[in-house]
Design a protein around this motif. Structure first.
Motif, short mmCIF file in Angstrom:
data_model
loop_
_atom_site.label_atom_id
_atom_site.label_comp_id
_atom_site.label_asym_id
_atom_site.label_seq_id
_atom_site.Cartn_x
_atom_site.Cartn_y
_atom_site.Cartn_z
N GLU A 1 0.84 -1.25 -0.04
CA GLU A 1 0.06 -0.17 -0.01
C GLU A 1 0.76 1.25 -0.07
O GLU A 1 0.73 2.19 -0.80
N PRO A 2 2.02 1.32 0.78
CA PRO A 2 2.96 2.82 0.86
C PRO A 2 3.34 2.66 -0.72
O PRO A 2 3.45 3.85 -1.19
N PHE A 3 3.90 1.87 -1.49
CA PHE A 3 4.04 1.85 -2.85
C PHE A 3 2.79 2.27 -3.71
O PHE A 3 3.26 3.25 -4.34
N ARG A 4 1.96 1.87 -3.46
CA ARG A 4 0.58 2.21 -4.46
C ARG A 4 0.37 3.46 -4.16
O ARG A 4 0.21 4.48 -4.97
N ASP A 5 0.62 4.21 -2.96
CA ASP A 5 0.16 5.47 -2.38
C ASP A 5 1.22 6.54 -3.10
O ASP A 5 0.70 7.66 -3.20
N PHE A 6 2.28 6.01 -3.11
CA PHE A 6 3.62 6.93 -3.61
C PHE A 6 3.74 6.88 -5.19
O PHE A 6 3.75 8.18 -5.65
N ALA A 7 3.48 5.96 -5.72
CA ALA A 7 4.13 5.79 -7.27
C ALA A 7 2.73 5.83 -8.05
O ALA A 7 2.81 6.14 -9.36
N PHE A 8 1.51 5.60 -7.61
CA PHE A 8 0.14 5.79 -8.38
C PHE A 8 0.53 4.68 -9.80
O PHE A 8 0.37 5.12 -10.90
N PRO A 9 1.01 3.52 -9.58
CA PRO A 9 1.50 2.48 -10.77
C PRO A 9 0.31 2.30 -11.67
O PRO A 9 -0.65 1.74 -11.29
N ARG A 10 0.67 2.69 -12.94
CA ARG A 10 -0.07 1.86 -13.95
C ARG A 10 0.53 0.42 -14.41
O ARG A 10 -0.30 -0.46 -14.82
N HIS A 11 1.69 0.46 -14.45
CA HIS A 11 2.49 -0.57 -15.01
C HIS A 11 3.78 -0.68 -14.27
O HIS A 11 4.45 0.30 -14.11
N VAL A 12 4.08 -2.01 -13.72
CA VAL A 12 5.26 -2.05 -13.07
C VAL A 12 6.30 -3.33 -14.06
O VAL A 12 5.64 -4.37 -14.36
N ALA A 13 7.37 -2.79 -14.55
CA ALA A 13 8.28 -3.69 -15.35
C ALA A 13 8.32 -5.13 -14.48
O ALA A 13 8.50 -5.00 -13.22
N PRO A 14 8.67 -6.24 -15.51
CA PRO A 14 9.05 -7.49 -14.57
C PRO A 14 10.41 -7.19 -14.01
O PRO A 14 11.39 -6.82 -14.53
N PRO A 15 10.49 -7.47 -12.48
CA PRO A 15 11.64 -7.00 -11.71
C PRO A 15 13.05 -8.03 -12.08
O PRO A 15 12.56 -9.06 -12.52
N LEU A 16 14.14 -7.57 -11.97
CA LEU A 16 15.08 -8.23 -12.48
C LEU A 16 16.18 -8.33 -11.62
O LEU A 16 16.78 -7.17 -10.93
N SER B 1 3.76 5.55 -14.26
CA SER B 1 3.06 5.93 -13.09
C SER B 1 1.35 6.49 -13.83
O SER B 1 1.61 6.74 -15.19
N LEU B 2 0.28 6.38 -13.21
CA LEU B 2 -0.89 7.05 -13.70
C LEU B 2 -0.75 8.42 -13.88
O LEU B 2 -1.19 9.38 -14.58
N ILE B 3 0.43 9.03 -13.00
CA ILE B 3 0.60 10.22 -13.08
C ILE B 3 2.06 10.70 -13.49
O ILE B 3 3.04 10.33 -12.74
N ALA B 4 2.19 11.11 -15.04
CA ALA B 4 3.50 11.32 -15.52
C ALA B 4 4.40 12.34 -14.87
O ALA B 4 5.45 12.15 -14.84
N GLN B 5 3.73 13.47 -14.58
CA GLN B 5 4.39 14.56 -13.77
C GLN B 5 4.78 14.61 -12.58
O GLN B 5 4.09 14.13 -11.48
N GLU B 6 5.97 14.53 -11.86
CA GLU B 6 6.44 14.16 -10.72
C GLU B 6 5.64 15.10 -9.89
O GLU B 6 5.49 14.64 -8.58
N TYR B 7 5.75 16.51 -10.14
CA TYR B 7 5.40 17.51 -9.11
C TYR B 7 4.07 17.22 -8.89
O TYR B 7 3.40 17.20 -7.74
N GLN B 8 3.31 16.90 -9.97
CA GLN B 8 1.78 16.43 -9.48
C GLN B 8 1.76 15.04 -8.85
O GLN B 8 0.77 15.12 -7.77
N ARG B 9 2.45 14.13 -9.02
CA ARG B 9 2.20 12.96 -8.25
C ARG B 9 2.78 13.23 -6.67
O ARG B 9 2.00 12.74 -5.91
N THR B 10 3.82 14.22 -6.66
CA THR B 10 3.99 14.52 -5.14
C THR B 10 2.86 15.19 -4.41
O THR B 10 2.81 14.98 -3.23
N GLN B 11 2.11 16.03 -5.17
CA GLN B 11 1.17 16.79 -4.58
C GLN B 11 0.02 15.82 -3.99
O GLN B 11 -0.42 15.95 -2.83
N LEU B 12 -0.18 14.90 -4.91
CA LEU B 12 -1.26 13.78 -4.58
C LEU B 12 -1.02 13.31 -3.52
O LEU B 12 -1.67 12.70 -2.60
#
Length: 221
Positions: free
Chosen positions: A66-81, A174-185
């Motif tokens: 949940e902390p990751f989802r709240d921070f990143a608003f992920p649309r897609h996570v690449a396969p971890p390597l 991220s669902l939110i491409a702009q870092e500034y907007q993502r940070t405000q949310l």
């Protein structure tokens, strides 16, 4: 803005990933970025069954966090390597590419993530160094922790001087491409989580409406 999550993986998951890394072939890391002259590391072979299992373990951790989802608003996570650095290996200063292809689809790399898999005392060097202007931020996490940071920032992996650095890396659209907007949310969500019970119900509803309306507006594409 950075996010560190201390107990991102369970001890059992860390142990399993360490076992996979010990039993799975690694190949030259430049196979995924041949033009990067300063990249000198190893990565797990995509043809080995251990790759799929390691990717699933880490991907599941991102999906449940949940902390990751709240921070990143992920649309897609690449396969971890899984990536490994032996003595003398490093990854010079770079910014991650803007888009990456996974399967038949192209995805933006808005955020990068490093999941630490071995104790920091077991190796010297190998720090993740993120450059904020003239100020380097040096990060070396405990096993099972993750750091998430903007892919746009110049960063590097310092040379390993002793031991072995073992990590899992991935990139997030991220669902939110702009870092500034993502940070405000993210900040609005943090305020709501910390102060929600102290707010009048009508004000809490208004705050939630603002957050959701901004998410709706800024995630439009």
């Amino acid at each position: 803005m950075f996010l560190e999550i201390k107990d991102f993986l369970s001890p059992a998951e860390v142990a399993r990933l360490q076992a996979i890394a010990a039993a799975t072939p690694f190949v030259d890391g430049r196979i995924s970025n041949p033009a990067m002259e300063t990249k000198n590391n190893l990565q797990v072979s995509h043809t080995d069954p251990g790759y799929a299992e390691s990717a699933r373990i880490v991907a599941d951790a991102f999906a449940r966090s949940e902390p990751f989802r709240d921070f990143a608003f992920p649309r897609h996570v690449a396969p971890p390597l899984l990536a490994r650095y032996e003595v003398g290996m490093q990854y010079g200063i770079h910014a991650d590419t803007s888009h990456m292809r996974f399967g038949n689809a192209m995805h933006r790399s808005d955020l990068s993530a490093t999941v630490w898999l071995n104790p920091p005392a077991s190796y010297e060097g190998g720090e993740l160094v993120v450059h904020l202007g003239t100020q380097p931020v040096v990060i070396k996490g405990e096993p099972g922790s993750v750091v998430v940071y903007p892919s746009t920032q110049l960063h590097q992996v310092a040379p390993v001087r002793r031991g072995q650095r073992l990590v899992s890396i991935t990139f997030i659209e991220s669902l939110i491409a702009q870092e500034y907007q993502r940070t405000q949310l993210y900040e609005l969500s943090e305020v709501a989580a910390l102060e929600g019970l102290n707010m009048r119900w009508e004000n809490r509803i208004r705050l939630d409406a603002v957050r959701n309306n901004l998410l709706r507006l800024w995630s439009a594409s």
